[in-house]
Structure formats: structure tokens, C-alpha cells
Design a protein around this motif. Structure first.
Motif, PDB file in Angstrom:
ATOM      1  N   ASP A 104       0.781  -1.074   0.075  1.00 28.82           N
ATOM      2  CA  ASP A 104       0.110   0.140   0.045  1.00 28.82           C
ATOM      3  C   ASP A 104       0.825   1.355  -0.048  1.00 28.82           C
ATOM      4  N   THR A 105       2.079   1.273   0.297  1.00 30.53           N
ATOM      5  CA  THR A 105       2.895   2.347   0.192  1.00 30.53           C
ATOM      6  C   THR A 105       3.750   2.353  -1.162  1.00 30.53           C
ATOM      7  N   GLY A 106       3.571   1.460  -2.045  1.00 34.23           N
ATOM      8  CA  GLY A 106       4.477   1.341  -3.432  1.00 34.23           C
ATOM      9  C   GLY A 106       3.439   2.294  -4.431  1.00 34.23           C
ATOM     10  N   PHE A 107       3.543   3.559  -4.095  1.00 39.00           N
ATOM     11  CA  PHE A 107       2.385   4.495  -4.978  1.00 39.00           C
ATOM     12  C   PHE A 107       2.974   4.196  -6.367  1.00 39.00           C
ATOM     13  N   GLN A 108       4.439   4.095  -6.698  1.00 32.82           N
ATOM     14  CA  GLN A 108       4.990   4.085  -8.074  1.00 32.82           C
ATOM     15  C   GLN A 108       4.687   2.896  -8.798  1.00 32.82           C
ATOM     16  N   GLN A 109       4.660   1.705  -8.030  1.00 33.73           N
ATOM     17  CA  GLN A 109       4.289   0.386  -8.437  1.00 33.73           C
ATOM     18  C   GLN A 109       2.674   0.459  -8.805  1.00 33.73           C
ATOM     19  N   ILE A 110       1.978   1.053  -7.924  1.00 30.01           N
ATOM     20  CA  ILE A 110       0.509   0.792  -8.223  1.00 30.01           C
ATOM     21  C   ILE A 110       0.256   1.720  -9.402  1.00 30.01           C
ATOM     22  N   ARG A 111       0.916   2.846  -9.591  1.00 26.48           N
ATOM     23  CA  ARG A 111       0.653   3.476 -10.858  1.00 26.48           C
ATOM     24  C   ARG A 111       1.044   2.815 -11.993  1.00 26.48           C
ATOM     25  N   PHE A 112       2.247   2.232 -11.963  1.00 24.12           N
ATOM     26  CA  PHE A 112       2.718   1.353 -13.031  1.00 24.12           C
ATOM     27  C   PHE A 112       1.779   0.139 -13.303  1.00 24.12           C
ATOM     28  N   TYR A 113       1.089  -0.257 -12.386  1.00 24.25           N
ATOM     29  CA  TYR A 113       0.321  -1.299 -12.651  1.00 24.25           C
ATOM     30  C   TYR A 113      -1.024  -0.889 -13.367  1.00 24.25           C
ATOM     31  N   GLU A 114      -1.461   0.486 -12.796  1.00 23.88           N
ATOM     32  CA  GLU A 114      -2.698   0.954 -13.243  1.00 23.88           C
ATOM     33  C   GLU A 114      -2.579   1.222 -14.746  1.00 23.88           C
ATOM     34  N   LYS A 115      -1.489   2.026 -15.336  1.00 20.19           N
ATOM     35  CA  LYS A 115      -0.901   2.273 -16.264  1.00 20.19           C
ATOM     36  C   LYS A 115      -1.147   1.264 -17.444  1.00 20.19           C
ATOM     37  N   ASN A 116      -0.472  -0.022 -16.716  1.00 22.26           N
ATOM     38  CA  ASN A 116      -0.598  -1.365 -17.841  1.00 22.26           C
ATOM     39  C   ASN A 116      -1.845  -1.995 -17.722  1.00 22.26           C
ATOM     40  N   GLY A 117      -3.078  -1.224 -17.295  1.00 23.96           N
ATOM     41  CA  GLY A 117      -4.475  -1.886 -17.277  1.00 23.96           C
ATOM     42  C   GLY A 117      -4.918  -2.420 -16.229  1.00 23.96           C
ATOM     43  N   PHE A 118      -4.113  -2.567 -15.205  1.00 26.77           N
ATOM     44  CA  PHE A 118      -4.810  -3.385 -13.997  1.00 26.77           C
ATOM     45  C   PHE A 118      -5.593  -2.365 -13.153  1.00 26.77           C
ATOM     46  N   VAL A 119      -6.300  -3.174 -12.501  1.00 19.45           N
ATOM     47  CA  VAL A 119      -7.366  -2.248 -11.347  1.00 19.45           C
ATOM     48  C   VAL A 119      -7.481  -2.880 -10.102  1.00 19.45           C
ATOM     49  N   LYS A 120      -7.278  -2.018  -9.227  1.00 16.23           N
ATOM     50  CA  LYS A 120      -7.517  -2.414  -7.644  1.00 16.23           C
ATOM     51  C   LYS A 120      -8.899  -3.188  -7.532  1.00 16.23           C
ATOM     52  N   THR A 121      -8.813  -4.248  -6.944  1.00 13.12           N
ATOM     53  CA  THR A 121      -9.752  -5.034  -6.573  1.00 13.12           C
ATOM     54  C   THR A 121      -9.741  -5.466  -4.998  1.00 13.12           C
ATOM     55  N   GLY A 122      -8.828  -5.345  -4.384  1.00 14.34           N
ATOM     56  CA  GLY A 122      -8.894  -5.633  -2.935  1.00 14.34           C
ATOM     57  C   GLY A 122      -7.698  -5.213  -1.979  1.00 14.34           C
ATOM     58  N   ASP A 145      -0.367  -2.964   4.409  1.00 16.53           N
ATOM     59  CA  ASP A 145      -1.275  -4.044   3.819  1.00 16.53           C
ATOM     60  C   ASP A 145      -0.921  -4.047   2.321  1.00 16.53           C
ATOM     61  N   MET A 146      -1.425  -5.214   1.579  1.00 20.75           N
ATOM     62  CA  MET A 146      -1.138  -5.580   0.379  1.00 20.75           C
ATOM     63  C   MET A 146      -2.535  -4.895  -0.602  1.00 20.75           C
ATOM     64  N   VAL A 147      -1.957  -4.421  -1.569  1.00 22.59           N
ATOM     65  CA  VAL A 147      -3.007  -4.052  -2.599  1.00 22.59           C
ATOM     66  C   VAL A 147      -3.101  -4.905  -3.779  1.00 22.59           C
ATOM     67  N   ILE A 148      -4.195  -5.430  -4.034  1.00 21.04           N
ATOM     68  CA  ILE A 148      -4.548  -6.539  -5.012  1.00 21.04           C
ATOM     69  C   ILE A 148      -5.018  -5.614  -6.314  1.00 21.04           C
ATOM     70  N   LEU A 149      -4.283  -6.289  -7.394  1.00 21.09           N
ATOM     71  CA  LEU A 149      -4.846  -5.521  -8.808  1.00 21.09           C
ATOM     72  C   LEU A 149      -4.991  -6.530  -9.628  1.00 21.09           C
ATOM     73  N   GLU A 150      -5.955  -6.361 -10.678  1.00 16.60           N
ATOM     74  CA  GLU A 150      -6.240  -7.597 -11.515  1.00 16.60           C
ATOM     75  C   GLU A 150      -6.192  -6.931 -13.139  1.00 16.60           C
ATOM     76  N   PHE A 151      -6.095  -7.782 -14.030  1.00 22.71           N
ATOM     77  CA  PHE A 151      -6.125  -7.578 -15.265  1.00 22.71           C
ATOM     78  C   PHE A 151      -6.912  -8.699 -15.848  1.00 22.71           C
ATOM     79  N   PRO A 152      -8.247  -8.412 -16.168  1.00 28.11           N
ATOM     80  CA  PRO A 152      -9.196  -9.621 -16.658  1.00 28.11           C
ATOM     81  C   PRO A 152      -8.603  -9.751 -18.144  1.00 28.11           C
ATOM     82  N   LEU A 153      -8.584 -11.147 -18.748  1.00 28.39           N
ATOM     83  CA  LEU A 153      -7.842 -11.713 -19.868  1.00 28.39           C
ATOM     84  C   LEU A 153      -9.276 -11.951 -20.766  1.00 28.39           C
ATOM     85  N   SER A 154     -10.453 -11.910 -20.619  1.00 25.75           N
ATOM     86  CA  SER A 154     -11.259 -12.605 -21.568  1.00 25.75           C
ATOM     87  C   SER A 154     -11.724 -11.512 -22.470  1.00 25.75           C
TER      88      SER A 154
END
Length: 154
Positions: A104-122, A145-154
Motif C-alpha cells: 500500500d506504500t508502493g505508490f509508484q508500483q500501483i501507478r505502474f500497474y494501473e498504467k498497464n491496465g490493472f485495476v485495484k480490486t482488494g 497492507d497488500m493492494v491487489i490489482l487485477e487484469f481480466p483476460l477474457s
């Protein structure tokens, strides 16, 4: 940029802890997932410049457990190349979801994943408190805390 090669390493190969430790705090933490995961290396012709670890959580979900790029190659799109490879591998193997967890303190990592299409889910409450023997700090804050991000593939 040099010609890059991307390869899955054999199960009996030496584990590239030096690279993995760029993204995870201890070898003990890495050992919790590494032996049941696939390790991929990105090589520039002279050295390994990045690593990615994928773990099958179930038939529908593939988890990105570790992704790291050596300092001299950061901010050059290498992380996004690895994310695209992970998406490709997940899609080819018929997974429905690619997931990743980060602090939850990895602000740069969270932005990176979101930039690559991931969405916070939990959130996995107190993950870093319960799973590491000593407090870990990032960006001047204790990782909790760990922030969970997901990228749906369907």
C-alpha cells in the motif's frame, strides 16, 4: 536499445535471487513462492536485465509474484514489456485473470500497474506485518497492507 531475449528458465536452473531481491525483501519470502512458479528472464546480450515470476493460483488465475528491472534499465519501458509478456502467457494458457499484489506504500508500483491496465480490486490487511519478521519501510512509511490489482483476460 540492444536486442532483448526473453526466456523461461528451467526448473533446475540457478534461481536469480539478486534480481528477485530488487522486488522482494528477503530470500525467505521469495522461497515461499519460487519453487512452484515459472521464472522468466530478460537478457540484453550481455546480462540479465529483468526478471518476472508467474504463479498458477488456479485454472483461471495467474499471479505475477515478482517483477524487477536492474537500475540502469529502469524508466525505459522494460517493466511494460514484461507485463505484456505476462498477459500474452496468461492469454495463451487460457487464464481468465492476471493478478498482482503490492504494498500500500508502493505508490509508484500501483501507478505502474494501473498504467498497464490493472485495476485495484482488494486489500490483504496486515500482509506485510504478518509475513515479515521485521517492519519494512517504503517511501518513509511502514508497509502494512497488500493492494491487489487485477487484469481480466477474457
Amino acid at each position: 536499445m540492444e536486442q532483448l531475449t526473453f526466456n523461461k528458465i528451467a526448473k533446475d536452473s540457478e534461481i536469480p535471487y539478486e534480481l528477485l531481491l530488487l522486488a522482494d525483501e528477503t530470500t525467505e519470502a521469495i522461497d515461499q513462492y519460487i519453487f512452484s512458479s515459472d521464472i522468466y528472464l530478460l537478457h540484453d546480450g550481455t546480462e540479465n536485465i529483468a526478471v518476472m515470476v508467474l504463479h498458477k493460483n488456479n485454472d483461471a488465475e495467474l499471479e505475477l509474484k515478482n517483477i524487477a528491472v536492474i537500475e540502469s534499465y529502469r524508466s525505459k519501458g522494460i517493466g511494460s514489456i514484461l507485463i505484456n509478456k505476462a498477459k500474452e502467457i496468461a492469454h495463451e494458457n487460457k487464464y481468465k485473470l492476471l493478478t498482482v499484489g503490492t504494498s500500500d506504500t508502493g505508490f509508484q508500483q500501483i501507478r505502474f500497474y494501473e498504467k498497464n491496465g490493472f485495476v485495484k480490486t482488494g486489500i490483504r490487511k496486515d500482509f506485510f506485518i504478518e509475513n515479515y519478521p521485521t517492519p519494512i519501510y517504503e517511501n518513509g512509511l511502514q508497509m502494512r497492507d497488500m493492494v491487489i490489482l487485477e487484469f481480466p483476460l477474457s
